[in-house]
Design a protein around this motif. Structure first.
Motif, short mmCIF file in Angstrom:
data_model
loop_
_atom_site.label_atom_id
_atom_site.label_comp_id
_atom_site.label_asym_id
_atom_site.label_seq_id
_atom_site.Cartn_x
_atom_site.Cartn_y
_atom_site.Cartn_z
N TYR A 1 -25.92 -73.53 0.26
CA TYR A 1 -24.62 -72.93 0.58
C TYR A 1 -23.86 -72.56 -0.70
CZ TYR A 1 -25.74 -74.64 5.17
OH TYR A 1 -26.38 -74.83 6.36
N PRO A 2 -23.13 -71.44 -0.67
CA PRO A 2 -22.35 -71.07 -1.85
C PRO A 2 -21.25 -72.11 -2.11
CG PRO A 2 -22.21 -69.36 -0.13
CD PRO A 2 -22.94 -70.50 0.45
N PHE A 3 -20.97 -72.36 -3.39
CA PHE A 3 -19.93 -73.33 -3.76
C PHE A 3 -19.19 -72.83 -5.01
CE2 PHE A 3 -19.09 -77.23 -6.44
CZ PHE A 3 -17.95 -77.63 -5.76
N TYR B 1 -29.86 -62.04 -0.06
CA TYR B 1 -30.47 -61.57 1.19
C TYR B 1 -29.53 -60.72 2.05
CZ TYR B 1 -34.49 -64.30 0.00
OH TYR B 1 -35.61 -64.77 -0.64
N ALA B 2 -28.22 -60.86 1.81
CA ALA B 2 -27.28 -60.06 2.62
C ALA B 2 -26.87 -58.78 1.90
CB ALA B 2 -26.06 -60.89 2.96
N LYS B 3 -26.99 -58.76 0.56
CA LYS B 3 -26.50 -57.59 -0.17
C LYS B 3 -27.51 -57.05 -1.21
CE LYS B 3 -21.70 -59.10 0.10
NZ LYS B 3 -20.54 -59.53 -0.69
N LYS B 4 -27.82 -57.90 -2.21
CA LYS B 4 -28.58 -57.41 -3.36
C LYS B 4 -29.95 -56.81 -2.97
CE LYS B 4 -29.47 -59.17 -7.93
NZ LYS B 4 -29.59 -60.39 -8.71
N GLY C 1 -14.65 -58.55 2.33
CA GLY C 1 -16.02 -59.03 2.18
C GLY C 1 -16.31 -60.07 3.24
N CYS C 2 -17.31 -60.92 2.99
CA CYS C 2 -17.69 -61.90 4.00
C CYS C 2 -16.51 -62.78 4.39
CB CYS C 2 -18.76 -62.83 3.45
SG CYS C 2 -20.30 -62.01 3.14
N VAL C 3 -16.35 -62.96 5.68
CA VAL C 3 -15.26 -63.80 6.17
C VAL C 3 -15.46 -65.24 5.70
CG1 VAL C 3 -14.24 -64.75 8.27
CG2 VAL C 3 -14.92 -62.35 8.19
N GLY C 4 -14.47 -65.77 5.02
CA GLY C 4 -14.51 -67.19 4.62
C GLY C 4 -15.56 -67.52 3.58
N CYS C 5 -15.96 -66.55 2.75
CA CYS C 5 -16.94 -66.88 1.70
C CYS C 5 -16.39 -68.02 0.84
CB CYS C 5 -17.20 -65.66 0.82
SG CYS C 5 -18.20 -66.09 -0.61
N PRO C 6 -17.18 -69.07 0.63
CA PRO C 6 -16.68 -70.21 -0.14
C PRO C 6 -16.29 -69.87 -1.58
CG PRO C 6 -18.63 -70.83 1.11
CD PRO C 6 -18.50 -69.34 1.23
N TYR C 7 -16.65 -68.68 -2.07
CA TYR C 7 -16.22 -68.29 -3.42
C TYR C 7 -14.75 -67.87 -3.46
CZ TYR C 7 -21.25 -67.78 -4.52
OH TYR C 7 -22.59 -67.99 -4.71
N GLY C 8 -14.17 -67.63 -2.29
CA GLY C 8 -12.79 -67.14 -2.25
C GLY C 8 -11.86 -68.05 -3.04
N ILE D 1 -20.66 -72.24 9.75
CA ILE D 1 -21.68 -71.94 8.73
C ILE D 1 -21.42 -72.72 7.44
CG2 ILE D 1 -22.73 -70.11 7.30
CD1 ILE D 1 -21.78 -68.09 9.47
N PHE D 2 -20.17 -72.67 6.96
CA PHE D 2 -19.88 -73.19 5.62
C PHE D 2 -19.24 -74.59 5.61
CE2 PHE D 2 -19.39 -68.43 5.08
CZ PHE D 2 -20.60 -68.25 4.44
N LYS D 3 -19.35 -75.31 6.72
CA LYS D 3 -18.65 -76.59 6.87
C LYS D 3 -18.81 -77.51 5.64
CE LYS D 3 -18.54 -80.37 10.23
NZ LYS D 3 -19.36 -81.42 9.64
S1 SF4 Z 1 -20.11 -62.94 -0.41
FE1 SF4 Z 1 -20.25 -65.16 -0.12
S2 SF4 Z 1 -20.83 -65.52 2.00
FE2 SF4 Z 1 -21.17 -63.34 1.55
S3 SF4 Z 1 -23.30 -63.23 1.06
FE3 SF4 Z 1 -22.22 -63.51 -0.88
S4 SF4 Z 1 -22.07 -65.72 -1.24
FE4 SF4 Z 1 -22.74 -65.39 0.89
#
Ligand code: SF4
Length: 352
Positions: free
Chosen positions: A122-124, A207-210, A290-297, A321-323
């Motif tokens: 998970y992103p952190f 996997y979702a963008k790059k 961008g992604c809803v609730g991305c943990p990088y926010g 997802i990001f609990k």
């Molecule tokens: S922006 Fe955040 S949640 Fe969306 S794909 Fe990238 S790391 Fe995952």
């Protein structure tokens, strides 16, 4: 009552008959003027440019610039649907298509974010931190607070992540390198006391963008990729580039039209060309899309409150997802606050 489209379309869309007209119109704003000139020259040189649209503020300006100079309509537009996108963003894409009379191709993630997170982690906090922690976890790192020399002998295949962990990278003249863990206050102290009990990784972005972007560019024989990075946004992403253009004879070249624009330049641009941004900004009050609730926010708790109010279903999905990442981030932020309030000793004692 006028519908949303009619209201939005009332905003005057400035049209020009030639590049020189645009340059004349922007002559009091040299950075913006230069941006038009460069974009026109670069698009002219390539056969199949593709522009990544996000639905965010930067992307709105980039799109406005390109549509004004792409007189041959060569540029293709693509949006990467990560699967957890605000409805407001999707509505905004529809609006952009109508405003500019273009087609924005929607491309789905190779692996949905929940599966990518489950598989890799998970992103952190940030992409760089997540990548470094992923590499350390892969080598079964025990989060020891030891010297680089001692750790490299235990984990010999993990050099660059250990350099990050031990602050081994060359510091900038500001005193901190963003490639060292001490760039994030008290992060190392926090992790040593609270080792993560879940997998961390930045792979969901791949996997979702790059990788989706690479597939799209290759399958469409694109020779130029246009993206909306600005130097002033800082961070690892922006500092990876020295200027706005990376020419690559064998592969796909990359152009970053907004690279030199500051926040003030963007405000000026919005006013000059009547740019309408997504409801994410103007109604929800978000600072990023961008992604809803991305943990990088950077303002995650504020964003979560907004999600709950305006897009409750997505809010529920993001919380599922990001609990683990949310809880760990919350604990880290509290740790930093305590340390700053000089409660560091108590905190460390509690965790010991
Ligand atoms: S922006 Fe955040 S949640 Fe969306 S794909 Fe990238 S790391 Fe995952």
């Amino acid at each position: 009552m006028a519908n949303l489209w009619e209201i939005l379309m009332q905003y005057e869309y400035k049209t020009f008959n030639s590049l020189s007209e645009i340059l004349d119109y922007t002559k009091d704003y040299p950075v913006i003027m230069d941006c038009f000139l460069k974009t026109s020259n670069i698009i002219e040189k390539f056969k199949k440019p593709v522009c990544s649209i996000s639905g965010g503020k930067d992307s709105d300006i980039m799109l406005d610039i390109i549509t004004k100079v792409d007189i041959q309509h060569k540029v293709m537009y693509v949006w990467f649907d990560t699967g957890i996108e605000y409805q407001a963003t999707k509505n905004h894409l529809d609006y952009l298509e109508r405003r500019y009379n273009i087609k924005i191709h929607r491309e789905k993630a190779i692996k949905p974010i929940p599966s990518a997170c489950k598989e890799y982690g998970y992103p952190f906090v940030s992409k760089h931190i997540s990548e470094m922690m992923y590499r350390l976890q892969k080598h079964n790192f025990q989060w020891e607070n030891e010297s680089f020399e001692s750790l490299i002998s235990k984990y010999p295949k993990c050099k660059s992540a250990l350099q990050w962990w031990t602050n081994h990278k060359q510091d900038t003249n500001k005193g901190y390198s963003q490639f060292n863990i001490n760039y994030n206050k008290y992060l190392k102290e926090f992790i040593v006391l609270n080792p993560p009990k879940f997998k961390i990784s930045s792979k969901c972005c791949d996997y979702a963008k790059k990788k989706v972007a690479h597939n799209y560019e290759n399958s469409n024989d694109c020779d130029l990729s246009i993206i909306g990075i600005r130097k002033s946004e800082g961070g690892v992403r922006a500092t990876a580039y020295k200027n706005c253009f990376s020419e690559n004879d064998n592969k796909i070249s990359q152009y970053r039209p907004l690279f030199w624009l500051t926040d003030e330049d963007e405000r000026n641009y919005d006013n000059l060309f009547n740019i309408v941004h997504s409801d994410c900004y103007t109604v929800y009050g978000l600072k990023r899309t961008g992604c809803v609730g991305c943990p990088y926010g950077k303002e995650l708790s504020n964003e979560m409150a907004i999600m709950e109010q305006y897009e409750p279903k997505l809010s529920k999905a993001a919380n599922n997802i990001f609990k683990d990442s949310y809880e760990y981030t919350k604990k880290y932020r509290q740790f930093v606050a305590d340390m700053k309030a000089n409660k560091g000793g108590d905190n460390i004692a509690k965790n010991d």
